[in-house]
Each structure stands twice: as C-alpha cells, then as structure tokens.
Design an enzyme around this catalytic site. Structure first.
Site, PDB file in Angstrom:
ATOM      1  N   TYR A  63      90.073  30.688  88.729  1.00  0.00           N
ATOM      2  CA  TYR A  63      91.228  30.324  88.073  1.00  0.00           C
ATOM      3  C   TYR A  63      91.834  29.629  89.339  1.00  0.00           C
ATOM      4  O   TYR A  63      92.501  29.563  90.413  1.00  0.00           O
ATOM      5  CB  TYR A  63      93.300  31.895  88.294  1.00  0.00           C
ATOM      6  N   PHE A 213      96.412  37.718  77.306  1.00  0.00           N
ATOM      7  CA  PHE A 213      97.596  37.069  76.083  1.00  0.00           C
ATOM      8  C   PHE A 213      98.337  38.467  75.530  1.00  0.00           C
ATOM      9  O   PHE A 213      98.661  38.352  74.383  1.00  0.00           O
ATOM     10  CB  PHE A 213      96.747  36.092  75.567  1.00  0.00           C
ATOM     11  N   PRO A 214      99.065  39.469  76.395  1.00  0.00           N
ATOM     12  CA  PRO A 214      99.634  40.172  76.052  1.00  0.00           C
ATOM     13  C   PRO A 214     101.384  39.526  75.215  1.00  0.00           C
ATOM     14  O   PRO A 214     101.917  40.335  74.136  1.00  0.00           O
ATOM     15  CB  PRO A 214     100.374  41.684  77.283  1.00  0.00           C
ATOM     16  N   GLY A 217     100.132  34.265  75.745  1.00  0.00           N
ATOM     17  CA  GLY A 217      99.295  33.547  76.641  1.00  0.00           C
ATOM     18  C   GLY A 217     100.130  31.947  76.549  1.00  0.00           C
ATOM     19  O   GLY A 217     101.126  31.383  76.675  1.00  0.00           O
ATOM     20  N   PHE A 218      99.098  30.998  75.959  1.00  0.00           N
ATOM     21  CA  PHE A 218      99.606  29.521  76.569  1.00  0.00           C
ATOM     22  C   PHE A 218     100.630  29.553  75.649  1.00  0.00           C
ATOM     23  O   PHE A 218     101.131  28.296  75.112  1.00  0.00           O
ATOM     24  CB  PHE A 218      98.212  28.846  76.730  1.00  0.00           C
ATOM     25  N   THR A 219     101.046  29.990  74.120  1.00  0.00           N
ATOM     26  CA  THR A 219     101.829  29.822  73.072  1.00  0.00           C
ATOM     27  C   THR A 219     101.930  31.008  73.034  1.00  0.00           C
ATOM     28  O   THR A 219     102.013  32.116  72.147  1.00  0.00           O
ATOM     29  CB  THR A 219     101.054  29.640  71.984  1.00  0.00           C
ATOM     30  N   LEU A 221     104.801  34.027  72.073  1.00  0.00           N
ATOM     31  CA  LEU A 221     104.634  35.289  71.256  1.00  0.00           C
ATOM     32  C   LEU A 221     106.107  34.414  70.416  1.00  0.00           C
ATOM     33  O   LEU A 221     107.295  33.760  70.529  1.00  0.00           O
ATOM     34  CB  LEU A 221     104.764  36.138  71.017  1.00  0.00           C
TER      35      LEU A 221
HETATM   36  N1  NAP Z   1      89.271  37.994  80.079  1.00  0.00           N
HETATM   37  C1  NAP Z   1      90.348  36.916  79.870  1.00  0.00           C
HETATM   38  O1  NAP Z   1      89.747  35.784  79.518  1.00  0.00           O
HETATM   39  C2  NAP Z   1      91.790  36.278  80.492  1.00  0.00           C
HETATM   40  C3  NAP Z   1      91.928  35.218  79.423  1.00  0.00           C
HETATM   41  C4  NAP Z   1      93.300  35.366  79.697  1.00  0.00           C
HETATM   42  C5  NAP Z   1      94.212  35.459  80.886  1.00  0.00           C
HETATM   43  N2  NAP Z   1      93.924  36.230  81.465  1.00  0.00           N
HETATM   44  C6  NAP Z   1      94.795  36.806  82.173  1.00  0.00           C
HETATM   45  O2  NAP Z   1      95.455  38.257  81.576  1.00  0.00           O
HETATM   46  C7  NAP Z   1      97.003  37.799  82.121  1.00  0.00           C
HETATM   47  C8  NAP Z   1      98.199  38.145  80.830  1.00  0.00           C
HETATM   48  O3  NAP Z   1      97.503  36.445  79.995  1.00  0.00           O
HETATM   49  P1  NAP Z   1      98.461  35.599  80.214  1.00  0.00           P
HETATM   50  O4  NAP Z   1      99.787  35.669  81.927  1.00  0.00           O
HETATM   51  O5  NAP Z   1      97.682  33.786  80.785  1.00  0.00           O
HETATM   52  O6  NAP Z   1      99.485  35.440  78.977  1.00  0.00           O
HETATM   53  P2  NAP Z   1     100.161  36.366  78.720  1.00  0.00           P
HETATM   54  O7  NAP Z   1     100.993  37.095  79.710  1.00  0.00           O
HETATM   55  O8  NAP Z   1     100.379  36.271  76.485  1.00  0.00           O
HETATM   56  O9  NAP Z   1     101.456  34.537  78.501  1.00  0.00           O
HETATM   57  C9  NAP Z   1     102.031  34.091  79.917  1.00  0.00           C
HETATM   58  C10 NAP Z   1     102.134  32.714  78.884  1.00  0.00           C
HETATM   59  O10 NAP Z   1     104.508  33.285  79.215  1.00  0.00           O
HETATM   60  C11 NAP Z   1     104.900  33.371  80.193  1.00  0.00           C
HETATM   61  N3  NAP Z   1     106.201  34.332  79.565  1.00  0.00           N
HETATM   62  C12 NAP Z   1     105.880  35.378  80.899  1.00  0.00           C
HETATM   63  N4  NAP Z   1     106.921  36.428  81.197  1.00  0.00           N
HETATM   64  C13 NAP Z   1     107.377  35.627  80.016  1.00  0.00           C
HETATM   65  C14 NAP Z   1     109.160  35.712  79.621  1.00  0.00           C
HETATM   66  N5  NAP Z   1     109.760  37.115  80.022  1.00  0.00           N
HETATM   67  N6  NAP Z   1     110.064  35.416  79.188  1.00  0.00           N
HETATM   68  C15 NAP Z   1     109.869  34.070  78.841  1.00  0.00           C
HETATM   69  N7  NAP Z   1     108.125  33.477  79.481  1.00  0.00           N
HETATM   70  C16 NAP Z   1     106.987  34.227  79.541  1.00  0.00           C
HETATM   71  C17 NAP Z   1     104.847  31.912  81.182  1.00  0.00           C
HETATM   72  O11 NAP Z   1     105.599  31.328  81.352  1.00  0.00           O
HETATM   73  P3  NAP Z   1     106.526  31.346  82.823  1.00  0.00           P
HETATM   74  O12 NAP Z   1     105.274  31.271  84.316  1.00  0.00           O
HETATM   75  O13 NAP Z   1     107.073  30.585  82.564  1.00  0.00           O
HETATM   76  O14 NAP Z   1     106.890  32.339  82.370  1.00  0.00           O
HETATM   77  C18 NAP Z   1     103.492  32.196  80.674  1.00  0.00           C
HETATM   78  O15 NAP Z   1     103.372  30.782  79.870  1.00  0.00           O
HETATM   79  C19 NAP Z   1      97.046  36.602  82.834  1.00  0.00           C
HETATM   80  O16 NAP Z   1      97.676  36.218  83.425  1.00  0.00           O
HETATM   81  C20 NAP Z   1      94.880  37.111  83.229  1.00  0.00           C
HETATM   82  O17 NAP Z   1      95.229  37.434  84.531  1.00  0.00           O
HETATM   83  C21 NAP Z   1      92.649  36.770  81.632  1.00  0.00           C
END
Ligand code: NAP
Length: 293
Positions: A63, A213-214, A217-219, A221
């Site tokens: 990252y 992506f709980p 993720g980038f899009t 929910l």
């Molecule tokens: N093993 C793998 O292949 C893999 C792949 C992807 C990710 N990961 C891990 O999984 C973790 C979680 O995934 P992720 O961070 O990509 O996706 P995520 O937790 O599903 O979502 C993150 C996205 O949601 C936004 N967000 C978070 N809280 C919010 C809220 N309360 N209200 C509105 N928007 C909100 C964030 O933007 P803001 O920054 O603006 O809050 C960001 O754009 C990552 O940080 C990483 O450590 C692992």
C-alpha cells in the site's frame, strides 16, 4: 473498557483481537499509490483508532508502496503489547500503480523483510499470503510452493502466524495440510456473499474470517433497502452494513478502511446498533437483488 468491546473479541493464532479493527489501505494516496493527501490527518486516524480501543490493524507494504506501514510506525511505534498488526505479501506495485504478482522465494522473503523494516518490528504477528491467480477474485491454483517459503520464514521467527487472502475454499483446505492457517481475508459484504459457506466452515474450525471491502471498497455500498433500514434505525447505511457483518458470524472480524476520523468514529459506533430480525431478513435479500440486477 471502551464501547467497541461490546462487539466481543476473537482469536487469531495466539492473539486476541476485538471484532472491530481498522484497515489502513485508504491512508495511502489515490489508487493506494504514493503519499496521503494530508499526512497529519492520516496519523490522526491511526492514533484515534487506538485511542478508541482498536487492537487489530490490517496493512501491507504494497500500500503506497511502503507508505501505509511507514505511517503506522510514525503514528504508533512503540506499539502497545495488545496491538496485532496483520500484513499481506504476494504482490508488488508497478511504476504505473499496477498490482503485480510477487510470488518468487526472493520476492516473498524481501516482502517480509520490507514489512519488518517499515513497521519496525522483529517479528510480524500475522502475514496473509495474497493469492494473485486473478486480480478480480479468488481463482484456483497451487499455493504449495509459496506457502512453503512463508512457513520457512515462520520457522526463522520472522512471522508468527500465517493467513490467506483472495483464496478459494479448496486453497484453504490444501494450505491447512502445509501449515496452520489462522485467518482468511476475502472480499465479502452485504451485497457480495460468495463466501457464505466458507465463513461457516471456518467458524466451526475457530478460524477468523476478515472481509475486505466490508463497505464496498472503492465503490461504497449503495442500496435503497440499506438506506431505508438505516433511516428507520436512525443509523447510517455504513453502520448498518457493519452491524450486519457483526451479526453474520462470530468469527467475522471487521477492518473497515477510512482516511477520515469522522468516518472512523461513525464506523465504530456500529457496535451500538442492534439489528432487529426483520431488518436482518430484509438485508439478506440485498444479495439476491444484486445478483438479479
Ligand atoms: N486482501 C486484499 O486483497 C484486500 C483488498 C482490499 C482491501 N483490503 C483491506 O481491507 C480493508 C478494508 O477495505 P477498504 O478500506 O478497501 O474498503 P471498505 O472498508 O469497504 O471501504 C472504504 C471506503 O469507504 C469509505 N468510508 C469508510 N467509512 C465511511 C463512512 N462511515 N461513510 C462514508 N464512507 C466511508 C472510505 O472513504 P473515506 O476515506 O472517505 O472514509 C473508503 O472509500 C483495507 O483498508 C485493507 O486493509 C485487503
């Protein structure tokens, strides 16, 4: 005792972590590449996470690359004893920000040493081997040789526990014949539930399942059902999505990612939310609607 204790805890190897953790990927620059827009804000998110009681942080040296781990070290080192840092190896980044497989013995060994160096650790709590047979999701392929390398690094004392990421159920079963697997990290959320059966199998074996992506993720929910339930419960859609995951299975550990202290606080407040059974049933229908769309 902080409010996130309410969600309970689970064990990854010999480490007990609270079920609400933090994913650090969003702290790097756009496209998970380069430095953050606001260095100070990134440090604040990490410090707030620990101050709120979080003791599980997910990261990777790819990252940035290196950026997220260096931020974690700057914000949090020396680390509290109860903090579990989970990293992942198996990929590296091209100059164009692309994600490339990095599965040779030399690349895996270098990745473990890079993580140790950038996090300033002598041993890493948990290293997930991130399969890269397909960038779009789990795909069959043998992990035997790569896991043997990781198991050797574990024997050298550099890695305490081994997990898997972006894997199929078959790969998990095959891996367990090579070494102990303490966690699996795949994409899973209210609208993407390919791993339902795997989660239940892992729960029966006491193995943690850590959805990436709980929140989509980038899009992030978006669903009218989710928004409607959130409005009814006086919560936000993101809180409902996290509360749904918490009630889904006891071995699910959350690592929602955010670069914002306000979003972090909002996400942690999801532990206060109790979903009534009729709301759970309605939320369960989102995946079917997504599949039909
Ligand atoms: N093993 C793998 O292949 C893999 C792949 C992807 C990710 N990961 C891990 O999984 C973790 C979680 O995934 P992720 O961070 O990509 O996706 P995520 O937790 O599903 O979502 C993150 C996205 O949601 C936004 N967000 C978070 N809280 C919010 C809220 N309360 N209200 C509105 N928007 C909100 C964030 O933007 P803001 O920054 O603006 O809050 C960001 O754009 C990552 O940080 C990483 O450590 C692992």
């Amino acid at each position: 005792m902080t409010k996130i204790d309410k969600a309970g805890s689970f064990t990854i190897g010999d480490r007990t972590v609270k079920r609400l953790g933090y994913g650090a990927m969003q702290l790097a620059g756009p496209g998970v590449f380069g430095p953050p827009k606001d260095h100070g804000a990134a440090l604040s998110v990490l410090r707030e996470a620990l101050a709120s009681g979080i003791n599980h942080i997910d990261t990777s040296d790819f990252y940035g690359p290196h950026v997220t781990n260096q931020l974690i070290r700057e914000a949090l080192h020396p680390y509290p004893d109860d903090l579990t840092i989970v990293t992942k190896i198996g990929a590296n980044r091209g100059q164009d920000a692309s994600w490339q497989p990095a599965f040779s013995k030399a690349e895996l060994t270098q990745a473990v040493h890079d993580n140790l160096h950038n996090l300033q650790l002598e041993a890493i709590d948990v290293v997930n081997l991130r399969a890269m047979f397909s960038i779009h999701g789990p795909a069959e392929g043998s992990l035997e040789e790569t896991l043997a390398v990781l198991a050797d690094l574990q024997r050298q004392g550099l890695v305490r526990h081994i997990g898997l990421s972006n894997v199929t159920a078959k790969q998990v079963g095959d891996a367990q014949k090579i070494c102990r697997i303490v966690c699996v990290q795949n994409m899973y959320n209210i609208a993407h539930r390919s791993d339902d059966a795997l989660i239940d199998t892992l729960a029966a074996d006491g193995i943690a399942y850590v959805p990436f992506f709980p929140l989509g993720g980038f899009t992030p929910l978006q669903s009218s059902t989710l928004s409607g339930i959130a409005a009814r419960l006086h919560a936000t859609p993101m809180q409902v999505a996290l509360a749904w995951l918490l009630q889904r299975a006891p071995n699910i550990l959350l690592i929602p990612g955010t670069s914002s202290v306000a979003h972090l606080r909002e996400n942690l407040a999801a532990v206060e939310l109790e979903l009534p059974q009729d709301a759970v049933a309605e939320l369960d229908s989102i995946v079917a609607a997504t599949a039909e769309a």
